[in-house]
Write an enzyme that holds these catalytic residues in place. Structure first.
Site, PDB file in Angstrom:
ATOM      1  N   GLY A  13       0.819  -1.214   0.000  1.00  0.00           N
ATOM      2  CA  GLY A  13       0.000   0.000   0.000  1.00  0.00           C
ATOM      3  C   GLY A  13       0.846   1.253   0.000  1.00  0.00           C
ATOM      4  N   ALA A  14       2.024   1.158  -0.622  1.00  0.00           N
ATOM      5  CA  ALA A  14       2.998   2.259  -0.563  1.00  0.00           C
ATOM      6  C   ALA A  14       2.630   3.427  -1.469  1.00  0.00           C
ATOM      7  CB  ALA A  14       4.391   1.748  -0.934  1.00  0.00           C
ATOM      8  N   SER A 138      -7.219  -0.345  12.210  1.00  0.00           N
ATOM      9  CA  SER A 138      -7.920   0.940  12.234  1.00  0.00           C
ATOM     10  C   SER A 138      -8.671   1.110  13.540  1.00  0.00           C
ATOM     11  CB  SER A 138      -8.918   1.031  11.069  1.00  0.00           C
ATOM     12  OG  SER A 138      -9.766   2.156  11.212  1.00  0.00           O
ATOM     13  N   TYR A 151     -15.625  -3.444   6.613  1.00  0.00           N
ATOM     14  CA  TYR A 151     -14.302  -2.877   6.904  1.00  0.00           C
ATOM     15  C   TYR A 151     -13.930  -3.068   8.377  1.00  0.00           C
ATOM     16  CZ  TYR A 151     -10.517   0.587   7.033  1.00  0.00           C
ATOM     17  OH  TYR A 151      -9.306   1.226   7.187  1.00  0.00           O
ATOM     18  N   SER A 154     -13.049  -6.628   9.096  1.00  0.00           N
ATOM     19  CA  SER A 154     -11.727  -6.996   8.571  1.00  0.00           C
ATOM     20  C   SER A 154     -10.616  -6.459   9.455  1.00  0.00           C
ATOM     21  CB  SER A 154     -11.564  -6.487   7.132  1.00  0.00           C
ATOM     22  OG  SER A 154     -11.441  -5.075   7.076  1.00  0.00           O
ATOM     23  N   LYS A 155     -10.774  -5.244   9.940  1.00  0.00           N
ATOM     24  CA  LYS A 155      -9.723  -4.635  10.760  1.00  0.00           C
ATOM     25  C   LYS A 155      -9.671  -5.236  12.163  1.00  0.00           C
ATOM     26  CE  LYS A 155      -7.965  -1.840   7.723  1.00  0.00           C
ATOM     27  NZ  LYS A 155      -6.575  -1.996   7.262  1.00  0.00           N
TER      28      LYS A 155
END
Length: 244
Positions: A13-14, A138, A151, A154-155
């Site tokens: 994710g850079a 997150s 989301y 998943s986090k």
């Protein structure tokens, strides 16, 4: 941090804001960084800015090619000391409107792919008899959030998974930890309505959104020898919005 000099580190994710900052900070510390993402033009910009880093375009949704990616990235670097699993997506919707495709895509990319990245990185690190895995989760994985059932699940899953991996491989000198960002100034938060943004800031004791560098500084700590006795933990970087 001097002990990061010449460490071989993959950052996924850079091509995004937080990923960019992580790459820059690691590069400044002298680490050998391989920056990965889906937007090749952004990766090329990083390469021009920091000519020491290596780049490799890869979409982590290609779960059947993750082992090959880890092999290629490790070969490019000449080894693997640390991986920062920063890549992820959102596909927001209220629960009763959320399709099974929206649910599965976010879970598959954010959670399953992070597991596979960690799994194949661990295989490399076992040969070295040490390593660091840093998974970016997150704040909403701890608090929940409107329209983000996929989301947040998943986090939250990343946190529990990382604890399990930490237990399994602590004796092998492999540290697995998480960083949980709050609301950070990125292209994603730039899209938030200003009134809603004001509401968010009002709930943050520090009274401001975080900067990508705040997350990058936490990565430096967890990637360094200073964190050798920290395992299975989540470092909350959110200005006090959520306190574990």
């Amino acid at each position: 941090m001097k002990d990061l000099e010449n460490k071989n580190i993959i950052v996924t994710g850079a091509s995004g804001g937080i990923g960019n900052s992580i790459v820059e900070k690691l590069n400044d510390c002298g680490a050998n960084v391989l920056a990965s993402g889906t937007r090749i033009e952004k990766l090329e910009e990083l390469k021009k800015k920091f000519n020491k880093i290596k780049i490799l375009k890869f979409d982590i949704s290609q779960s059947d090619k993750i082992e090959e990616f880890i092999d290629n990235a490790s070969n490019e670097l000449g080894g693997l000391d640390c991986i920062v699993n920063n890549a992820g997506i959102t596909q927001d919707n209220l629960a009763i409107r959320m399709s099974i495709e929206e649910w599965k895509k976010v879970i598959d990319i954010n959670l399953t792919s992070t597991f596979l990245m960690s799994k194949f990185a661990i295989k490399k690190m076992l040969k070295n008899k040490k390593g660091k895995i840093i998974n970016i989760t997150s704040v909403v994985g701890h608090t929940g959030n409107l329209g983000q059932a996929n989301y947040t699940a998943s986090k939250a899953g990343i946190v529990a998974m990382s604890k399990s991996l930490a237990i399994e491989y602590a004796k092998k000198n492999i540290n697995v930890n998480c960083i949980s960002p709050g609301f950070i100034k990125t292209a994603m938060t730039d899209k938030i309505d200003e009134k809603f943004k004001e509401t968010i800031v009002s709930k943050i004791p520090s009274a401001r959104l975080g900067e990508p560098d705040d997350i990058a500084n936490a990565v430096l700590f967890l990637a360094s020898e200073n964190s050798n006795y920290i395992n299975g933990e989540t470092l909350h970087v959110n200005g006090g919005m959520y306190m574990a």
